[in-house]
Design a protein around this motif. Structure first.
Motif, PDB file in Angstrom:
ATOM      1  N   GLU A  46      60.129  -7.457  54.590  1.00  0.00           N
ATOM      2  CA  GLU A  46      60.405  -8.833  54.173  1.00  0.00           C
ATOM      3  C   GLU A  46      61.651  -8.894  53.282  1.00  0.00           C
ATOM      4  O   GLU A  46      62.431  -9.838  53.348  1.00  0.00           O
ATOM      5  N   VAL A  47      61.822  -7.854  52.470  1.00  0.00           N
ATOM      6  CA  VAL A  47      63.025  -7.782  51.635  1.00  0.00           C
ATOM      7  C   VAL A  47      64.249  -7.696  52.535  1.00  0.00           C
ATOM      8  O   VAL A  47      65.245  -8.390  52.337  1.00  0.00           O
ATOM      9  N   MET A  48      64.142  -6.859  53.585  1.00  0.00           N
ATOM     10  CA  MET A  48      65.251  -6.736  54.522  1.00  0.00           C
ATOM     11  C   MET A  48      65.555  -8.086  55.173  1.00  0.00           C
ATOM     12  O   MET A  48      66.708  -8.529  55.205  1.00  0.00           O
ATOM     13  N   ASN A  49      64.508  -8.743  55.681  1.00  0.00           N
ATOM     14  CA  ASN A  49      64.708 -10.038  56.345  1.00  0.00           C
ATOM     15  C   ASN A  49      65.436 -11.023  55.437  1.00  0.00           C
ATOM     16  O   ASN A  49      66.354 -11.724  55.873  1.00  0.00           O
ATOM     17  N   ASN A  50      65.021 -11.063  54.179  1.00  0.00           N
ATOM     18  CA  ASN A  50      65.639 -12.001  53.237  1.00  0.00           C
ATOM     19  C   ASN A  50      67.065 -11.608  52.878  1.00  0.00           C
ATOM     20  O   ASN A  50      67.928 -12.465  52.759  1.00  0.00           O
ATOM     21  N   LYS A  51      67.294 -10.289  52.717  1.00  0.00           N
ATOM     22  CA  LYS A  51      68.652  -9.850  52.374  1.00  0.00           C
ATOM     23  C   LYS A  51      69.613 -10.178  53.513  1.00  0.00           C
ATOM     24  O   LYS A  51      70.721 -10.676  53.282  1.00  0.00           O
ATOM     25  N   VAL A  52      69.198  -9.890  54.729  1.00  0.00           N
ATOM     26  CA  VAL A  52      70.066 -10.155  55.876  1.00  0.00           C
ATOM     27  C   VAL A  52      70.290 -11.664  56.015  1.00  0.00           C
ATOM     28  O   VAL A  52      71.405 -12.127  56.268  1.00  0.00           O
ATOM     29  N   ALA A  53      69.239 -12.455  55.810  1.00  0.00           N
ATOM     30  CA  ALA A  53      69.380 -13.911  55.886  1.00  0.00           C
ATOM     31  C   ALA A  53      70.383 -14.391  54.849  1.00  0.00           C
ATOM     32  O   ALA A  53      71.289 -15.184  55.155  1.00  0.00           O
ATOM     33  N   GLY A  54      70.257 -13.892  53.639  1.00  0.00           N
ATOM     34  CA  GLY A  54      71.176 -14.275  52.569  1.00  0.00           C
ATOM     35  C   GLY A  54      72.607 -13.907  52.929  1.00  0.00           C
ATOM     36  O   GLY A  54      73.531 -14.702  52.771  1.00  0.00           O
ATOM     37  N   PHE A  55      72.781 -12.693  53.461  1.00  0.00           N
ATOM     38  CA  PHE A  55      74.127 -12.239  53.819  1.00  0.00           C
ATOM     39  C   PHE A  55      74.729 -13.145  54.899  1.00  0.00           C
ATOM     40  O   PHE A  55      75.861 -13.602  54.794  1.00  0.00           O
ATOM     41  N   LEU A  56      73.955 -13.430  55.925  1.00  0.00           N
ATOM     42  CA  LEU A  56      74.489 -14.248  57.025  1.00  0.00           C
ATOM     43  C   LEU A  56      74.767 -15.678  56.557  1.00  0.00           C
ATOM     44  O   LEU A  56      75.772 -16.269  56.933  1.00  0.00           O
ATOM     45  N   LEU A  57      73.875 -16.236  55.760  1.00  0.00           N
ATOM     46  CA  LEU A  57      74.062 -17.622  55.333  1.00  0.00           C
ATOM     47  C   LEU A  57      75.224 -17.759  54.363  1.00  0.00           C
ATOM     48  O   LEU A  57      76.010 -18.696  54.453  1.00  0.00           O
ATOM     49  N   VAL A  58      75.340 -16.796  53.459  1.00  0.00           N
ATOM     50  CA  VAL A  58      76.376 -16.927  52.429  1.00  0.00           C
ATOM     51  C   VAL A  58      77.715 -16.365  52.903  1.00  0.00           C
ATOM     52  O   VAL A  58      78.707 -17.087  52.969  1.00  0.00           O
ATOM     53  N   GLU A  59      77.727 -15.071  53.259  1.00  0.00           N
ATOM     54  CA  GLU A  59      79.007 -14.437  53.587  1.00  0.00           C
ATOM     55  C   GLU A  59      79.547 -14.923  54.932  1.00  0.00           C
ATOM     56  O   GLU A  59      80.611 -15.510  55.007  1.00  0.00           O
ATOM     57  N   LEU A  60      78.769 -14.690  55.976  1.00  0.00           N
ATOM     58  CA  LEU A  60      79.232 -15.086  57.310  1.00  0.00           C
ATOM     59  C   LEU A  60      79.269 -16.613  57.433  1.00  0.00           C
ATOM     60  O   LEU A  60      80.252 -17.189  57.898  1.00  0.00           O
ATOM     61  N   GLY A  61      78.195 -17.272  56.974  1.00  0.00           N
ATOM     62  CA  GLY A  61      78.100 -18.729  57.054  1.00  0.00           C
ATOM     63  C   GLY A  61      79.283 -19.405  56.374  1.00  0.00           C
ATOM     64  O   GLY A  61      79.815 -20.393  56.861  1.00  0.00           O
ATOM     65  N   GLY A  62      79.703 -18.849  55.243  1.00  0.00           N
ATOM     66  CA  GLY A  62      80.852 -19.406  54.536  1.00  0.00           C
ATOM     67  C   GLY A  62      82.126 -19.238  55.338  1.00  0.00           C
ATOM     68  O   GLY A  62      82.975 -20.120  55.369  1.00  0.00           O
ATOM     69  N   MET A  63      82.258 -18.095  56.021  1.00  0.00           N
ATOM     70  CA  MET A  63      83.495 -17.824  56.770  1.00  0.00           C
ATOM     71  C   MET A  63      83.627 -18.666  58.028  1.00  0.00           C
ATOM     72  O   MET A  63      84.714 -19.086  58.371  1.00  0.00           O
ATOM     73  N   VAL A  64      82.515 -18.884  58.717  1.00  0.00           N
ATOM     74  CA  VAL A  64      82.622 -19.654  59.957  1.00  0.00           C
ATOM     75  C   VAL A  64      82.356 -21.147  59.703  1.00  0.00           C
ATOM     76  O   VAL A  64      82.364 -21.933  60.601  1.00  0.00           O
ATOM     77  N   GLN A  65      82.235 -21.497  58.422  1.00  0.00           N
ATOM     78  CA  GLN A  65      81.945 -22.878  58.023  1.00  0.00           C
ATOM     79  C   GLN A  65      80.779 -23.385  58.849  1.00  0.00           C
ATOM     80  O   GLN A  65      79.744 -22.782  58.856  1.00  0.00           O
ATOM     81  N   ASP A  66      81.010 -24.475  59.551  1.00  0.00           N
ATOM     82  CA  ASP A  66      79.959 -24.906  60.466  1.00  0.00           C
ATOM     83  C   ASP A  66      80.296 -24.320  61.817  1.00  0.00           C
ATOM     84  O   ASP A  66      81.371 -24.550  62.336  1.00  0.00           O
TER      85      ASP A  66
END
Ligand code: ADP
Ligand code: MG
Ligand code: ZN
Length: 506
Positions: free
Chosen positions: A363-383
């Motif tokens: 569950e820690v992994m799932n949340n860490k990966v979600a956070g990474f994708l939403l913040v780092e990647l999500g920020g880069m590809v905007q919408d």
């Protein structure tokens, strides 16, 4: 006597029903093969005799528009009609040169359905009356005393969604539109951005007593083009109608416009002047006949709906509520996330590591990966739907490899972000890019110690100050070491190493 009456008339709430038009993002227009690209800015470049409304041209139905209509119909739990019929809605206006709009009046594509919405901890079911297909008109652009027409918009497919008057607060109307927009984007049948006219709303409002008796006349506020104006126009109109009641001024069944600058609604036309559209069946198109198999085929290609998916994310991945709601707003990113998680498990196995070893638990992994994708990647590809940089370049496998390198501490934060930038821009797999750039290995511990020793030797005075209690100097030393290793070391590791050396000398 009079006082009593006044108290009574204040006990009203609004009764609200919405009519929402949504442009469907089909490749081509509804009845011709012109490209559907309403935001293209050279006017009148996407036109043909059909969408210009020239005499003698014949419409041919675009199947994709029907499929999209079926999707939203099913997505909102409506009944798809096995036979629906196009009608001519006759009226004259410069943006409609053929003198009629092709719509569905007597037999719409979808009947019934509902959306569940939540506001202020309360749940409400808003029933839908119908959904029907129709064509958009040309766009009028007013410039001083001149008005111009752009036919790029003419003939774009629209779906009109009509609710029952089930909302008794402007905030419910806003929540309904939000939910509808979310579902539409989820299905990928429109971007539904109100600021671009991809979604437009007419709001009907009358007064009802607190126990739900409709007592007023219905006023329709036309062409609201933001969530905010829907709410503001309804609030204004509600208080206007209450004032009318209070002062015994007649409320007319009428159409009103919304003046966003003044923040008021204004009368446009009364019921007695209302158009008689003289609807009749469109003779140039046959009716839409759908067999159960046709509907099932569309249903089979639809994604799981957000309410159901939300449950699944919670159960399967155990994500924080914040992440769940952010993923529900960015479905493509969520589906990518799902792939990345399963690829990451493979990478971890491949590297002979374990989830427990790296993350503690899954569950820690799932949340860490979600956070990474939403913040780092999500920020880069905007919408992911809107920005020029999209998810297209990054495969789930490469993303998972990057994460496995990062979380197993092969590469540091800074290198990870730099690699991600390149992957989003140009694609490629992270270990290759790292090799090319000379970033593939962070500085070895032994080497790190040597570098740290050196830095401290060269800054004897500062070391003395540090030992006298100026703790803040530690981050200065860390910075120096990072610089020396060209950013290829892990700041936490550097800090530990420095502390060890500084401590030894005590
Ligand atoms: P039509 O335009 O076909 O006559 P209606 O005017 O009854 O249909 O309904 C059109 C829209 O007006 C619907 O969205 C409906 O929810 C809304 N509406 C109907 N009655 C009321 C009412 N008393 N108060 C507010 N909205 C209403
Ligand atoms: Mg109406
Ligand atoms: Zn055309």
């Amino acid at each position: 006597m009079k006082e009593k009456f006044e108290i009574k008339i204040l006990e009203y709430k609004p009764m609200i029903g919405l009519e929402v038009h949504v442009q469907l993002s089909t490749k081509t227009k509804m009845f011709c093969r012109c490209v559907n690209d309403p935001l293209r800015n050279e006017p009148n470049t996407l036109v043909c005799p059909v969408c210009l409304g020239l005499p003698g041209s014949l419409p041919v139905l675009n199947k994709q528009a029907v499929d999209y209509g079926i999707e939203i119909g099913l997505g909102a739990n409506g009944q798809i009609q096995t036979e629906s019929v196009f009608d001519r809605k006759n009226y004259f206006y410069p943006d409609l040169p053929k003198g009629y709009q092709i719509s569905q009046f007597f037999h719409p594509l979808v009947v019934g359905g509902s959306l569940d919405i939540t506001y202020d901890g309360q749940q409400k079911k808003v029933r839908l009356r119908r959904m029907h297909l129709e064509e958009d008109t040309a766009k009028m652009i007013h410039a001083g005393r001149t008005s111009m027409l752009d036919f790029n918009r003419s003939g774009i497919p629209l779906i009109e969604i009509v609710t029952e008057p089930d909302m008794d607060d402007s905030e419910w109307a806003r929540m309904f539109l939000k939910k509808l927009k979310n579902i539409i984007r989820w299905l990928g049948i429109s971007e539904a951005r109100m600021q671009y006219g991809e979604m437009r709303c007419d709001a009907n409002i009358s007064l009802q007593t607190l126990d739900g008796k409709c007592i007023g006349k219905v006023v329709e506020i036309k062409n609201l083009n933001s969530f905010r104006s829907v709410k503001q126009a309804l609030d204004y109109e509600f208080s206007r109608q209450v004032d009318c009641m209070k002062n015994k001024i007649e409320i007319f069944k009428e159409t009103r416009g919304w003046d966003a600058t003044k923040g008021t609604t204004y009368p446009q036309r009364r019921k007695e002047y209302e158009h008689d559209y003289r609807y009749f069946a469109e003779p140039d198109l046959s009716s839409i006949v759908l067999k159960k198999e046709d509907i099932d085929l569309v249903a089979g290609k639809m994604p799981v709906m957000p309410d159901i998916l939300e449950q699944r994310i919670r159960m399967e991945f155990g994500l924080k509520e914040e992440y769940i709601s952010r993923f529900i707003d960015r479905p493509k990113l969520f589906y990518f996330y799902e792939e990345v998680v399963s690829e990451l498990k493979l990478w971890i196995k491949d590297k002979k590591l374990s989830i427990q070893g790296i993350f503690g638990d899954i569950e820690v992994m799932n949340n860490k990966v979600a956070g990474f994708l939403l913040v780092e990647l999500g920020g880069m590809v905007q919408d992911e739907r809107e920005g020029p940089r999209s998810l297209e370049n990054v495969t789930a496998e490469n993303m998972a490899e990057l994460l496995s390198m990062f979380y197993s501490r092969e590469i540091n934060n800074q290198t990870t972000k730099a690699l991600l930038e390149i992957m989003v821009k140009e694609g490629g797999d992270p270990s290759n890019i790292a090799k090319d750039k000379g970033w593939e290995k962070k500085t070895e511990i032994g080497e790190l110690e040597k570098i740290a020793q050196n830095i401290l030797e060269n800054n004897k005075e500062l070391v003395a100050e540090y030992k006298n209690g100026k703790d803040s100097l530690l981050s200065f030393f860390v910075g120096q070491v990072m610089k020396e290793t060209k950013g290829l070391s892990d700041p936490e590791e550097v800090k530990d190493t420095l502390k060890k050396i500084l401590g030894q000398r005590d």
